[in-house]
Scaffold this motif. Structure first.
Motif, short mmCIF file in Angstrom:
data_model
loop_
_atom_site.label_atom_id
_atom_site.label_comp_id
_atom_site.label_asym_id
_atom_site.label_seq_id
_atom_site.Cartn_x
_atom_site.Cartn_y
_atom_site.Cartn_z
N ILE A 43 7.35 12.95 14.27
CA ILE A 43 5.99 12.50 14.00
C ILE A 43 5.95 11.87 12.62
N LEU A 44 5.23 10.77 12.52
CA LEU A 44 5.05 10.07 11.25
C LEU A 44 3.57 10.03 10.92
N MET A 45 3.23 10.31 9.65
CA MET A 45 1.85 10.23 9.20
C MET A 45 1.79 9.46 7.88
N VAL A 46 0.75 8.66 7.74
CA VAL A 46 0.56 7.87 6.52
C VAL A 46 -0.89 8.00 6.10
N GLY A 47 -1.11 8.07 4.79
CA GLY A 47 -2.47 8.20 4.27
C GLY A 47 -2.69 7.29 3.08
N GLU A 48 -3.92 6.82 2.95
CA GLU A 48 -4.31 6.00 1.81
C GLU A 48 -4.79 6.90 0.69
N LYS A 49 -4.25 6.73 -0.50
CA LYS A 49 -4.61 7.58 -1.63
C LYS A 49 -6.02 7.29 -2.11
N ASN A 50 -6.69 8.36 -2.58
CA ASN A 50 -7.98 8.20 -3.24
C ASN A 50 -7.79 7.86 -4.72
N ILE A 51 -6.82 8.53 -5.34
CA ILE A 51 -6.57 8.34 -6.77
C ILE A 51 -5.48 7.30 -6.93
N LYS A 52 -5.83 6.17 -7.58
CA LYS A 52 -4.86 5.08 -7.72
C LYS A 52 -4.53 4.80 -9.18
N SER A 53 -4.96 5.66 -10.09
CA SER A 53 -4.72 5.45 -11.52
C SER A 53 -3.25 5.72 -11.86
N LYS A 54 -2.68 4.87 -12.72
CA LYS A 54 -1.30 5.06 -13.17
C LYS A 54 -1.18 6.25 -14.11
N LEU A 55 -2.31 6.72 -14.64
CA LEU A 55 -2.31 7.86 -15.56
C LEU A 55 -2.27 9.20 -14.83
N TRP A 56 -2.54 9.16 -13.54
CA TRP A 56 -2.57 10.40 -12.76
C TRP A 56 -1.16 10.96 -12.57
N ILE A 57 -1.00 12.27 -12.79
CA ILE A 57 0.28 12.94 -12.59
C ILE A 57 0.27 13.61 -11.22
N PRO A 58 1.05 13.11 -10.27
CA PRO A 58 1.02 13.66 -8.90
C PRO A 58 1.79 14.96 -8.78
#
Length: 251
Positions: A43-58
């Motif tokens: 199974i493959l799943m893909v999601g669009e991120k809400n947070i797109k800031s380059k400063l965000w630490i994932p």
């Protein structure tokens, strides 16, 4: 008319509608998209991120959560609400594993969580959870399974589906292009095609997305893998180059 009957989740309108539950569903339709596809080997799943800031630490995945080694969910909606349901599901799966010494079946876990979400639509003073989930799982009896659950407490099994923003457009493409014997590469290409056509952004960027797979390892156990940004970027670039001529012809 709606304002007279949308103050409580327990009040039906004259035409049999629960407006607070419908409002929760509408909140999900405004959320960032998720797509789930069963392919030949997983199974493959893909999601669009809400947070797109380059400063965000994932520190953790924004769109995916691991319930157990064989169970993964993709989230569309209010992340804080999703955290509660994820915690409950993880606890249920751990208790089942401890009690029966075997992994919890996916449908049982989904059913248990949907019972919890339905409870919040039936009593005053509560509000529905503003989140939908795509559930991916594996067991030796049923193989790979993909489920969708929503705030009403309903759930269903799918071969491929989409939730969140522009879900209807994504599902239309899935109906036309999905095949049961897709390879992982073909499934990724299909997801990229759908997002290219349905996302509000003019160009598709790996920084905007998260993609994961659930498939069997060499020992026959379900293994979760999330693609990093570089790996996903290569896939997107490869798809765009392969379909460049087709896009030019369409223009």
């Amino acid at each position: 008319m709606a304002s007279r009957y949308d103050r409580r989740t327990t009040t039906f309108s004259p035409d049999g509608r629960l407006f607070q539950v419908e409002y929760a569903m509408e909140a999900i339709r405004q959320a960032s998209a998720c797509i789930g596809i069963t392919y030949k080997d997983g199974i493959l799943m893909v999601g669009e991120k809400n947070i797109k800031s380059k400063l965000w630490i994932p520190e953790r995945s924004e769109k995916f959560a691991i319930i157990a080694e064989h169970l993964v969910v993709a989230i569309a909606g209010i992340t804080a609400d999703a955290n509660i349901l994820v915690d409950n599901s993880q606890l249920a799966a751990a208790r089942y594993q401890y009690r029966y010494q075997q992994p919890m079946p996916l449908e049982m876990c989904v059913h248990d969580t949907c019972d919890h979400t339905q409870y919040f639509t039936q009593f005053g003073g509560l509000r529905p959870f503003g989140v939908s989930m795509l559930w991916a799982g594996y067991n030796s009896k049923d193989g790979f399974q993909l489920f969708h659950s929503d705030p009403s407490g309903n759930y269903a099994e799918w071969q491929a589906t989409a939730i969140g923003n522009n879900a209807k457009s994504a599902q239309s493409i899935l109906k036309e292009d999905y095949k049961e014997d897709l390879s992982m590469e073909a499934a990724i290409d299909l997801c990229i095609k759908i997002l290219t056509k349905t996302m509000d952004s003019p160009t598709l960027d790996a920084e905007q997305l998260e993609l994961c797979t659930l498939r069997l390892d060499e020992d026959g156990k379900a293994k979760y893998h999330q693609f990093d940004t570089k790996e996903l970027g290569v896939r997107i670039k490869k798809y765009q180059e392969a379909n460049k001529d087709k896009k030019d012809n369409d223009d």
